[in-house]
Design a protein around this motif. Sequence first.
Motif, PDB file in Angstrom:
ATOM      1  N   SER A  95      57.522  32.625  67.222  1.00  0.00           N
ATOM      2  CA  SER A  95      58.929  33.017  67.291  1.00  0.00           C
ATOM      3  C   SER A  95      59.492  32.712  68.675  1.00  0.00           C
ATOM      4  O   SER A  95      60.601  32.185  68.816  1.00  0.00           O
ATOM      5  N   ARG A  96      58.700  33.028  69.700  1.00  0.00           N
ATOM      6  CA  ARG A  96      59.163  32.757  71.071  1.00  0.00           C
ATOM      7  C   ARG A  96      59.201  31.261  71.356  1.00  0.00           C
ATOM      8  O   ARG A  96      60.135  30.776  72.014  1.00  0.00           O
ATOM      9  N   LEU A  97      58.212  30.517  70.890  1.00  0.00           N
ATOM     10  CA  LEU A  97      58.243  29.068  71.100  1.00  0.00           C
ATOM     11  C   LEU A  97      59.461  28.452  70.425  1.00  0.00           C
ATOM     12  O   LEU A  97      60.076  27.519  70.970  1.00  0.00           O
ATOM     13  N   ASP A  98      59.846  28.964  69.268  1.00  0.00           N
ATOM     14  CA  ASP A  98      61.064  28.476  68.614  1.00  0.00           C
ATOM     15  C   ASP A  98      62.295  28.781  69.459  1.00  0.00           C
ATOM     16  O   ASP A  98      63.215  27.954  69.570  1.00  0.00           O
ATOM     17  N   GLU A  99      62.332  29.961  70.058  1.00  0.00           N
ATOM     18  CA  GLU A  99      63.453  30.313  70.939  1.00  0.00           C
ATOM     19  C   GLU A  99      63.496  29.395  72.162  1.00  0.00           C
ATOM     20  O   GLU A  99      64.575  28.957  72.581  1.00  0.00           O
ATOM     21  N   LEU A 100      62.334  29.114  72.730  1.00  0.00           N
ATOM     22  CA  LEU A 100      62.286  28.232  73.890  1.00  0.00           C
ATOM     23  C   LEU A 100      62.677  26.809  73.510  1.00  0.00           C
ATOM     24  O   LEU A 100      63.326  26.101  74.300  1.00  0.00           O
ATOM     25  N   GLU A 101      62.292  26.363  72.343  1.00  0.00           N
ATOM     26  CA  GLU A 101      62.695  25.047  71.861  1.00  0.00           C
ATOM     27  C   GLU A 101      64.218  24.935  71.807  1.00  0.00           C
ATOM     28  O   GLU A 101      64.799  23.929  72.244  1.00  0.00           O
ATOM     29  N   GLU A 102      64.860  25.961  71.316  1.00  0.00           N
ATOM     30  CA  GLU A 102      66.324  25.965  71.273  1.00  0.00           C
ATOM     31  C   GLU A 102      66.919  26.084  72.675  1.00  0.00           C
ATOM     32  O   GLU A 102      67.905  25.416  73.014  1.00  0.00           O
ATOM     33  N   HIS A 103      66.323  26.936  73.502  1.00  0.00           N
ATOM     34  CA  HIS A 103      66.811  27.164  74.864  1.00  0.00           C
ATOM     35  C   HIS A 103      66.809  25.869  75.666  1.00  0.00           C
ATOM     36  O   HIS A 103      67.717  25.622  76.487  1.00  0.00           O
ATOM     37  N   LEU A 104      65.821  25.027  75.442  1.00  0.00           N
ATOM     38  CA  LEU A 104      65.664  23.806  76.232  1.00  0.00           C
ATOM     39  C   LEU A 104      66.369  22.599  75.624  1.00  0.00           C
ATOM     40  O   LEU A 104      66.235  21.485  76.129  1.00  0.00           O
ATOM     41  N   ALA A 105      67.151  22.836  74.600  1.00  0.00           N
ATOM     42  CA  ALA A 105      67.851  21.719  73.960  1.00  0.00           C
ATOM     43  C   ALA A 105      68.924  21.126  74.859  1.00  0.00           C
ATOM     44  O   ALA A 105      69.195  19.920  74.805  1.00  0.00           O
ATOM     45  N   ASP A 106      69.555  21.959  75.695  1.00  0.00           N
ATOM     46  CA  ASP A 106      70.669  21.468  76.508  1.00  0.00           C
ATOM     47  C   ASP A 106      70.503  21.792  77.985  1.00  0.00           C
ATOM     48  O   ASP A 106      71.466  21.791  78.738  1.00  0.00           O
ATOM     49  N   ARG A 107      69.298  22.120  78.396  1.00  0.00           N
ATOM     50  CA  ARG A 107      69.029  22.379  79.819  1.00  0.00           C
ATOM     51  C   ARG A 107      67.641  21.851  80.150  1.00  0.00           C
ATOM     52  O   ARG A 107      66.730  21.887  79.328  1.00  0.00           O
ATOM     53  N   ARG A 108      67.507  21.378  81.398  1.00  0.00           N
ATOM     54  CA  ARG A 108      66.256  20.727  81.788  1.00  0.00           C
ATOM     55  C   ARG A 108      65.185  21.743  82.134  1.00  0.00           C
ATOM     56  O   ARG A 108      63.999  21.513  81.870  1.00  0.00           O
ATOM     57  N   TYR A 109      65.581  22.862  82.723  1.00  0.00           N
ATOM     58  CA  TYR A 109      64.624  23.872  83.183  1.00  0.00           C
ATOM     59  C   TYR A 109      64.966  25.226  82.573  1.00  0.00           C
ATOM     60  O   TYR A 109      66.042  25.422  82.004  1.00  0.00           O
ATOM     61  N   LEU A 110      64.053  26.164  82.705  1.00  0.00           N
ATOM     62  CA  LEU A 110      64.231  27.452  82.038  1.00  0.00           C
ATOM     63  C   LEU A 110      65.361  28.274  82.619  1.00  0.00           C
ATOM     64  O   LEU A 110      66.108  28.925  81.890  1.00  0.00           O
ATOM     65  N   VAL A 111      65.481  28.284  83.948  1.00  0.00           N
ATOM     66  CA  VAL A 111      66.491  29.102  84.626  1.00  0.00           C
ATOM     67  C   VAL A 111      67.185  28.233  85.671  1.00  0.00           C
ATOM     68  O   VAL A 111      66.525  27.679  86.557  1.00  0.00           O
ATOM     69  N   GLY A 112      68.498  28.113  85.567  1.00  0.00           N
ATOM     70  CA  GLY A 112      69.237  27.322  86.542  1.00  0.00           C
ATOM     71  C   GLY A 112      69.014  25.832  86.360  1.00  0.00           C
ATOM     72  O   GLY A 112      68.544  25.357  85.317  1.00  0.00           O
ATOM     73  N   ASP A 113      69.339  25.077  87.401  1.00  0.00           N
ATOM     74  CA  ASP A 113      69.314  23.616  87.335  1.00  0.00           C
ATOM     75  C   ASP A 113      68.111  22.996  88.047  1.00  0.00           C
ATOM     76  O   ASP A 113      68.058  21.770  88.203  1.00  0.00           O
ATOM     77  N   HIS A 114      67.175  23.831  88.492  1.00  0.00           N
ATOM     78  CA  HIS A 114      66.047  23.321  89.264  1.00  0.00           C
ATOM     79  C   HIS A 114      64.780  24.081  88.877  1.00  0.00           C
ATOM     80  O   HIS A 114      64.833  25.103  88.198  1.00  0.00           O
ATOM     81  N   LEU A 115      63.661  23.589  89.344  1.00  0.00           N
ATOM     82  CA  LEU A 115      62.388  24.262  89.098  1.00  0.00           C
ATOM     83  C   LEU A 115      62.364  25.648  89.736  1.00  0.00           C
ATOM     84  O   LEU A 115      62.809  25.826  90.869  1.00  0.00           O
ATOM     85  N   THR A 116      61.836  26.611  88.994  1.00  0.00           N
ATOM     86  CA  THR A 116      61.604  27.953  89.524  1.00  0.00           C
ATOM     87  C   THR A 116      60.212  28.412  89.089  1.00  0.00           C
ATOM     88  O   THR A 116      59.512  27.719  88.338  1.00  0.00           O
ATOM     89  N   LEU A 117      59.835  29.591  89.535  1.00  0.00           N
ATOM     90  CA  LEU A 117      58.554  30.148  89.125  1.00  0.00           C
ATOM     91  C   LEU A 117      58.457  30.303  87.611  1.00  0.00           C
ATOM     92  O   LEU A 117      57.358  30.251  87.048  1.00  0.00           O
ATOM     93  N   ALA A 118      59.570  30.479  86.942  1.00  0.00           N
ATOM     94  CA  ALA A 118      59.534  30.596  85.480  1.00  0.00           C
ATOM     95  C   ALA A 118      58.918  29.347  84.854  1.00  0.00           C
ATOM     96  O   ALA A 118      58.153  29.437  83.884  1.00  0.00           O
ATOM     97  N   ASP A 119      59.240  28.174  85.395  1.00  0.00           N
ATOM     98  CA  ASP A 119      58.679  26.926  84.882  1.00  0.00           C
ATOM     99  C   ASP A 119      57.205  26.796  85.230  1.00  0.00           C
ATOM    100  O   ASP A 119      56.402  26.326  84.408  1.00  0.00           O
ATOM    101  N   VAL A 120      56.839  27.215  86.428  1.00  0.00           N
ATOM    102  CA  VAL A 120      55.429  27.180  86.836  1.00  0.00           C
ATOM    103  C   VAL A 120      54.596  28.011  85.869  1.00  0.00           C
ATOM    104  O   VAL A 120      53.525  27.582  85.404  1.00  0.00           O
TER     105      VAL A 120
END
Length: 349
Positions: free
Chosen positions: A204-229
């Motif tokens: 369920s969460r992977l499906d949410e992340l798949e949708e979340h990343l449809a129009d943004r390159r990284y998880l939070v903001g426009d650059h790499l953060t610890l969330a991506d690490v």
Amino acid sequence: MGYVEAGGYDRDMSYIDDRVVADPTGDRRWPVAAGRYRLVGSRACPWAHRAIITRRLTGLDVGPEETGPAPLSLGLCGPTHDWKSWTFDLDPDSVDPVLGVGRLRDCYLHRYADYPKGITVPALVEIGSKAVVTNDFRTMVTDLATEWAPLHRPGAPDLYPAGLQAEIDAMADVNFRTVNNGVYRCGFAGDQASYEEAFAALFSRLDELEEHLADRRYLVGDHLTLADVYLFATLVRFDHVYHGHFKCNRNRIAEMPNLWGYLRDLFQTPGFGDTVNLDQIKQHYYRVHTDINPTGVVAVGPDPAAFYTPHDRDRLGGTPFHNAAGDATAPAAPRPEDVRDGDEAGAFV
């Protein structure tokens, strides 16, 4: 790492919770100091992998002068271990060349003679006393990205920017519960109901992340953060280990276009893919977890060359590295002393 037990898997989250910080005022606080500590990890362990990536991105392997010894040196344990401890099998004579020990357990016992819990990585060890300072991967990684800033390299990215910290924390928390730890809840579930509950939450969460990343390159903001690490350390292991070994087999990450493109984008970013050793990762899971895989047979596939295929994620905007000064750059290649047999350039996958 955990073992199959009746009911749902419950990770022990109690650690040595000391911290190494810029202002060590207060109990259980140690001062940031170049050359005083050694980060001990393993390329096999996802929790240690977070710290290894953060060290590389921030330049704690090179420091503000970019010459001389690393402000925070790196000890690497081998991919397999027994019930007692992680061991330094990758070093000559199986002894860490800086700490002079063969088992990480020794460093825990130098701190607590009767240490009762598991010997885990990552661990920050004080070199002089050979004693573990902390093994709390949660605060350790954040502190490396923030409290250790005076020792970061020039152009180090800000992985935990003040204006995004609440969003990063929220993203990291839900991903930890459902994905990072969720794969373990699937793999170590002791009954069908617990497994299916964890399986449903994971996908369920992977499906949410798949949708979340449809129009943004990284998880939070426009650059790499610890969330991506944090997410990378799980995603890069998913198709090679968790899909089969932990029965997380609804689909592979390679079958989720946005997550797969995101994973390849990160893998091809300096500091990420060059810290991955898939052979060691698979050796660890398939040979250490004898209750899940009693034969010790190690899976061969998938082909790691797929990580190098084009991802086209830059079309979404954003850039990987950013800081307040606007001069963030990618890290240089790993230092020679951070490379062990099996880690040579081109052999990380």
